[in-house]
Design a protein around this motif. Structure first.
Motif, PDB file in Angstrom:
ATOM      1  N   THR B   5       0.850  -1.188   0.000  1.00  0.00           N
ATOM      2  CA  THR B   5       0.000   0.000   0.000  1.00  0.00           C
ATOM      3  C   THR B   5       0.880   1.229   0.000  1.00  0.00           C
ATOM      4  N   THR B   6       0.378   2.282  -0.650  1.00  0.00           N
ATOM      5  CA  THR B   6       1.094   3.553  -0.594  1.00  0.00           C
ATOM      6  C   THR B   6       0.142   4.651  -0.153  1.00  0.00           C
ATOM      7  N   GLY B   7       0.569   5.367   0.861  1.00  0.00           N
ATOM      8  CA  GLY B   7      -0.175   6.549   1.310  1.00  0.00           C
ATOM      9  C   GLY B   7      -1.622   6.308   1.662  1.00  0.00           C
ATOM     10  N   LEU B   8      -1.924   5.116   2.176  1.00  0.00           N
ATOM     11  CA  LEU B   8      -3.304   4.785   2.487  1.00  0.00           C
ATOM     12  C   LEU B   8      -3.796   5.650   3.645  1.00  0.00           C
ATOM     13  N   SER B   9      -4.926   6.344   3.439  1.00  0.00           N
ATOM     14  CA  SER B   9      -5.436   7.172   4.539  1.00  0.00           C
ATOM     15  C   SER B   9      -6.947   7.057   4.638  1.00  0.00           C
ATOM     16  N   LYS B  10      -7.418   7.212   5.855  1.00  0.00           N
ATOM     17  CA  LYS B  10      -8.846   7.096   6.133  1.00  0.00           C
ATOM     18  C   LYS B  10      -9.160   7.853   7.416  1.00  0.00           C
ATOM     19  N   VAL B  15     -11.738  11.954  13.122  1.00  0.00           N
ATOM     20  CA  VAL B  15     -10.666  11.141  13.680  1.00  0.00           C
ATOM     21  C   VAL B  15      -9.889  10.446  12.575  1.00  0.00           C
ATOM     22  N   THR B  16      -8.593  10.676  12.549  1.00  0.00           N
ATOM     23  CA  THR B  16      -7.761  10.035  11.548  1.00  0.00           C
ATOM     24  C   THR B  16      -7.419   8.627  12.002  1.00  0.00           C
ATOM     25  N   ALA B  17      -7.816   7.648  11.212  1.00  0.00           N
ATOM     26  CA  ALA B  17      -7.511   6.259  11.565  1.00  0.00           C
ATOM     27  C   ALA B  17      -6.271   5.788  10.821  1.00  0.00           C
ATOM     28  N   LEU B  18      -6.153   6.199   9.557  1.00  0.00           N
ATOM     29  CA  LEU B  18      -4.962   5.878   8.775  1.00  0.00           C
ATOM     30  C   LEU B  18      -4.408   7.177   8.220  1.00  0.00           C
ATOM     31  N   ASP B  55      -9.829   6.986   1.958  1.00  0.00           N
ATOM     32  CA  ASP B  55      -9.975   8.354   1.458  1.00  0.00           C
ATOM     33  C   ASP B  55      -8.901   8.663   0.415  1.00  0.00           C
ATOM     34  N   GLY B  56      -7.739   8.043   0.591  1.00  0.00           N
ATOM     35  CA  GLY B  56      -6.662   8.285  -0.355  1.00  0.00           C
ATOM     36  C   GLY B  56      -5.654   7.153  -0.305  1.00  0.00           C
ATOM     37  N   GLY B  57      -4.743   7.109  -1.298  1.00  0.00           N
ATOM     38  CA  GLY B  57      -3.731   6.070  -1.316  1.00  0.00           C
ATOM     39  C   GLY B  57      -4.135   4.899  -2.193  1.00  0.00           C
ATOM     40  N   THR B  58      -3.214   3.952  -2.348  1.00  0.00           N
ATOM     41  CA  THR B  58      -3.474   2.823  -3.237  1.00  0.00           C
ATOM     42  C   THR B  58      -3.166   1.500  -2.546  1.00  0.00           C
ATOM     43  N   VAL B  59      -3.831   0.464  -3.010  1.00  0.00           N
ATOM     44  CA  VAL B  59      -3.549  -0.903  -2.588  1.00  0.00           C
ATOM     45  C   VAL B  59      -3.206  -1.680  -3.840  1.00  0.00           C
ATOM     46  N   TYR B  61      -1.617  -5.576  -5.354  1.00  0.00           N
ATOM     47  CA  TYR B  61      -1.273  -6.937  -4.995  1.00  0.00           C
ATOM     48  C   TYR B  61      -0.785  -7.637  -6.244  1.00  0.00           C
ATOM     49  N   GLN B  62       0.429  -8.133  -6.186  1.00  0.00           N
ATOM     50  CA  GLN B  62       1.054  -8.797  -7.333  1.00  0.00           C
ATOM     51  C   GLN B  62       0.936  -7.937  -8.581  1.00  0.00           C
ATOM     52  N   GLY B  63       1.189  -6.671  -8.387  1.00  0.00           N
ATOM     53  CA  GLY B  63       1.198  -5.754  -9.520  1.00  0.00           C
ATOM     54  C   GLY B  63      -0.171  -5.275  -9.965  1.00  0.00           C
ATOM     55  N   ARG B  64      -1.243  -5.818  -9.347  1.00  0.00           N
ATOM     56  CA  ARG B  64      -2.596  -5.377  -9.729  1.00  0.00           C
ATOM     57  C   ARG B  64      -3.081  -4.305  -8.774  1.00  0.00           C
ATOM     58  N   ASP B  65      -3.731  -3.297  -9.326  1.00  0.00           N
ATOM     59  CA  ASP B  65      -4.279  -2.251  -8.467  1.00  0.00           C
ATOM     60  C   ASP B  65      -5.609  -2.729  -7.901  1.00  0.00           C
ATOM     61  N   LEU B  66      -5.720  -2.768  -6.581  1.00  0.00           N
ATOM     62  CA  LEU B  66      -6.948  -3.242  -5.946  1.00  0.00           C
ATOM     63  C   LEU B  66      -7.669  -2.132  -5.188  1.00  0.00           C
ATOM     64  N   THR B  67      -7.183  -0.911  -5.325  1.00  0.00           N
ATOM     65  CA  THR B  67      -7.766   0.183  -4.556  1.00  0.00           C
ATOM     66  C   THR B  67      -9.261   0.324  -4.825  1.00  0.00           C
ATOM     67  N   GLY B  68     -10.041   0.315  -3.763  1.00  0.00           N
ATOM     68  CA  GLY B  68     -11.472   0.580  -3.881  1.00  0.00           C
ATOM     69  C   GLY B  68     -12.258  -0.520  -4.575  1.00  0.00           C
TER      70      GLY B  68
END
Lengths: 295, 242, 344
Positions: B5-10, B15-18, B55-59, B61-68
């Motif tokens: 993950t890069t820059g994952l935020s929530k 209240v900031t959790a991530l 809210d922001g950032g990316t997930v 996995y094995q080169g695939r974008d799974l964000t959202g």
């Protein structure tokens, strides 16, 4: 193109109607926030309160506004009982669905009993000031509508102060936001939830009084209210009181304005159109509603 | 080529959790995610598995974008997970619980009997491996807490994920079972599965992990092998609230 | 070795089928026969409802509206477009199925509360539309649907009784197929814990949508058949919130997890409704009775009468099964034997 005066009158009536919607929707929102309960019987209680106002006026000549002194505490007690005695019996896993059925059943009971006691005849309170009206910049507004709006505003204001400024309100908000955490803080969440339901039902008592002032009532009238009210709480974002209030105002105004070109029946569809549009575009509602995403 | 993950935020309300969590887990290893209460570990899991939209950032996995992406897509991409307070289907039998982890594909697949022989064999295999095959016909709600945890794990494994996220596998579990879970994780890892484990039990974490990531206030503050984490001052500080 | 319970079940189904098929010959007069048609109609509706309610646990209070939509579509296609009755019926089923897609897309995207709200709204909005749009629907004056057969009244009832019974068989068969399928297992996992189901890879949104459409089609077909049978449609009855609540009551009372639960519920509630109408006429008391019964079922018997009876039988008849573990082991053995002995 409608005349300016007609338009202005519609806007005014929209605001007055929106105020009543906002009050009633706030009750629905409370139930949902506290227990994730969609309280179908809310508007049945509304009609019940209106009937009580009408009946006391008919029998004892009491002004419906005075009847409120009795119905508000009565409904508060009924709300507490409803939550503590009935809803807590349901399994938590299926609470949302089963509570819908239970409150639906209560709505049918109330409608049936009203029909049995007072027949299906349309009823209306005849008041001395019932036909009085005020002129505001060329628009005529019935005094009873203003009183109804005033009631809604006062009740909503009281609710706001109660929620924001009192210890109880703090406990209630904590219970709504995070029940387990609230319990850890020493809040008796069961009791708070019961009182929350009481307050919700008290809004129906006040709304019913306001309704009885200027509306013809009959037992099945509650279905005409529950649809718009449910649409309002979804559009506002389930569980958000300010969201519900804003949605109530916007939709009340839209309904009032659309009555000019479409007539009263078709204007009602605006609520359902808004409901479907909200769920299709933004299911968590347009004004806040943190909970809504998951329900 | 791993879970990253890069820059994952929530944030929830105010209240900031991530807070911009950038983490890269090691493929084929047992990774642990630790940190004080409220440091955002479970929120991190929920964002990675699509249960919550970040809210922001990316997930990826094995080169695939799974964000959202929807949770079921992420599950089908090969990431399985358990829940913090173990979740099973209470009014299904243990066997059905495990069987329901094999989602059908297409219309014909969907209308096939849920009790195909090969699948029952495989499901029973997992129940046996976790030592609860004798409970196959019992409804999950009749199982003990520990048995339910094992059942949940069996369900996740049935879907054959390459990466398994475990949220507090040791929570509320007796010492004997704890040892078994530890051994099991190592065995499953040896068979090629990657693990990411959120856990408060430091003994378990230190004994089974290859790589540890420490969270504080919604972002990683340290990472490394157990020996290094044990002596890291920032980690100590986070836990002691300095 | 076929297990005892299986034989018992098959026997019960056979008995039920015989009873259903024999009823028209036993019915003493056309009124009783028409009441029988109504009960089978309710049985189809309750079974159709149970595709959504039973599998996914989503409670719809709006299935009455889907039936009404099927009825009106069929009626309009026959009366205004002049289509042959059964072609119109099929078209109505397809149309409502198509319409269920956008409704489902909006209502099922999130969890149950929105679904309930949409389902009730559906009834209210359709009532509004069908009352107001009188040029097409006949409005409050109603819509007269020409009868498909030129027959005497009892013959007419008899034919429709069998048509409804056929549709019921079809609906029950479809429910049974889904119940035992992997798709059904996925749906049931949604009922149990939707988040968990999704985390295990089940495409919950698509699952819910598919089963909702299936349910809508069966409901619409039943409604359409009703239009052809009854011949006169009135929006107040077709889009009544009460119809929806009867269906829920029937399915819940019978048991939503049971194949024949809704049928049993329809039998009980349907007969009670007819009895009430005869005894007390059209009073508001039927609302009170419905409300009271629904509340009692929800509070004290949420699994329905069939499971309650099964529990009773188990308690009295089978004291040899002492522990859960033994039961499960026995069942498992049975299961494996069946699978080993089965085809393939």
């Amino acid at each position: 193109m409608p005349s300016g005066a007609l338009l202005f009158q519609s806007v005014l009536l929209g605001i007055l109607l929106g105020g009543l919607y906002a009050l009633l929707a706030s009750g629905l929102t409370l139930y949902f926030g506290i227990m994730r309960v969609v309280m179908i019987a809310h508007s049945a209680f509304l009609i019940l309160a209106a009937y009580l106002g009408w009946w006391l006026h008919e029998r004892a000549g009491l002004d419906p506004l005075l009847a409120m002194l009795g119905t508000v505490p009565l409904f508060f007690g009924a709300g507490v009982l409803l939550q503590r005695v009935l809803l807590t019996r349901l399994r938590p896993a299926t609470l949302t669905m089963m509570s819908v059925l239970l409150t639906f059943a209560i709505a049918l009971l109330i409608e049936g009993l009203l029909g049995y006691a007072f027949t299906g005849t349309q009823r209306r309170v005849q008041l001395g000031y019932g036909s009085a009206s005020l002129e505001v910049f060329g628009a005529r507004v019935a005094v009873v509508k203003l009183i109804a709006f005033g009631l809604a505003v006062v009740a909503l204001g009281t609710l706001y102060v109660l929620m924001k400024r009192t210890r109880f309100g703090w406990a209630l908000r904590a219970t709504i936001q995070h029940r387990d955490a609230a319990r850890l803080l020493g809040i008796d969440t069961d009791r708070v939830a019961g009182y929350g339901f009481g307050i919700g039902l008290a809004t129906a008592a006040i709304g019913g009084t306001a309704l009885s002032l200027d509306t013809t009532i009959y037992p099945s009238l509650h279905w005409h209210w529950i649809g718009p009210l449910m649409a309002i709480i979804v559009v506002g974002g389930l569980g958000s009181v300010p969201g519900a209030a804003i949605a109530a105002m916007v939709l009340g105004m839209a309904q009032s304005l659309l009555q000019i070109p479409m007539g009263t029946t078709w204007a009602q569809t605006v609520f359902y159109v808004a409901l479907f549009a909200t769920l299709a575009i933004r299911p968590q509602g347009f004004f806040g509603g943190r909970l809504a995403q998951r329900f | 080529m791993t879970l990253e993950t890069t820059g994952l935020s929530k944030a929830f309300g105010g209240v900031t959790a991530l807070d911009g969590a950038s983490v890269s887990f090691h493929q084929g290893e047992v990774n642990a995610l630790i940190g004080p209460n409220g440091s955002g570990k479970t929120t991190y899991f929920n964002c990675v598995t699509g249960m919550i939209k970040p809210d922001g950032g990316t997930v990826s996995y094995q080169g695939r974008d799974l964000t959202g992406k929807a949770p079921h897509r992420i599950a089908r991409a090969g990431i399985g997970r358990t829940f913090q307070l173990c979740r099973t289907f209470p009014r299904m039998t243990a066997l059905e619980n495990v069987l329901s982890a094999v989602p059908p594909t297409g219309l014909i697949g969907g209308l096939r009997s849920a009790r195909g022989r090969a699948e029952i064999e495989r499901a029973m295999g997992w129940l046996t491996r976790l030592g609860i095959e004798h409970l196959a016909g019992s409804e999950a709600r009749d199982l003990s807490w520990g048995q339910q945890k094992l059942l949940e794990l069996a369900g996740v494994l049935m879907a054959e994920p390459e990466t398994v996220l475990l949220d507090e596998p040791a929570g509320g579990v007796n010492p004997a079972l704890l040892d078994r879970i530890g051994v099991l994780i190592r065995e499953l890892n040896a068979e090629g599965r990657t693990f990411v484990i959120v856990e408060h039990n430091m003994d378990l974490v230190m004994s089974i992990s290859d790589h540890i990531v420490v969270f504080d206030r919604g972002r990683p503050i340290a990472e490394g092998p157990p020996s290094q984490i044990r002596t890291d001052e920032r980690v100590l500080g986070a836990y002691l609230g300095v | 070795m076929p297990s005892g319970s299986k034989v018992l079940k098959l026997a019960a189904v056979a008995l039920l089928a015989v009873a259903v098929l024999a009823f028209p010959s036993i019915a003493p007069n056309p009124y009783i026969l028409s009441a029988g048609v109504l009960v089978v109609y309710y049985a189809v509706l309750a079974t159709s409802w149970n595709f959504v309610g039973g599998f996914t646990g989503y409670i719809s209070l709006g299935h009455g509206a889907l039936a009404g939509l099927g009825a009106y579509s069929t009626g309009i296609l026959v009366a205004k477009a002049g289509l042959p009755p059964f072609l119109a019926l099929a078209a109505a089923g397809a149309f409502v199925g198509l319409l269920a897609v956008p409704i489902g897309l909006a209502a099922l995207r999130v969890r149950g509360a929105s679904f309930v709200i949409v389902s009730i709204s559906l009834v209210l909005i359709l009532l509004l539309v069908f009352q107001s749009w009188s040029s097409v629907t006949g409005g409050s004056r109603g819509l007269v649907v020409p009868r498909p057969f030129q027959l005497t009244r009892p013959e007419h009832h008899r034919i429709f009784y069998f048509l409804f019974a056929g549709l019921l068989a079809l609906a029950v068969l479809a429910w049974w197929l889904i119940d035992r399928s992997r798709f059904g297992l996925g749906l049931k996992s949604i009922r149990e814990d939707e988040d968990k189901a999704e985390a295990l890879g089940t495409a919950t949104y698509a699952y819910k949508l598919i089963v909702f459409v299936v349910s809508a089609v069966f409901t619409a077909l039943a409604g359409g058949l009703y239009a052809l049978w009854f011949g006169d449609l009135d929006p107040v009855f077709q889009f009544s919130i009460l119809t929806g609540s009867y269906l829920v009551l029937m399915a819940l009372l019978g048991g939503v997890r049971q194949l024949f639960g809704p049928v049993v519920g329809a039998l009980i509630v349907g007969i009670a409704l007819e009895f009430f109408k005869v005894e007390y006429g059209d009073t508001p008391l039927h609302l009170v009775a419905t409300g009271l019964l629904l509340a009692l079922v929800v509070l004290f018997m949420p699994d329905g009468v069939l499971p309650a009876i099964a529990d009773l039988i188990k308690r009295f008849g089978r004291s040899d099964r002492t522990s859960i573990r033994e039961v499960s082991a026995a069942e498992l053995r049975e299961q494996r034997l069946q699978n080993a002995g089965g085809t393939k």
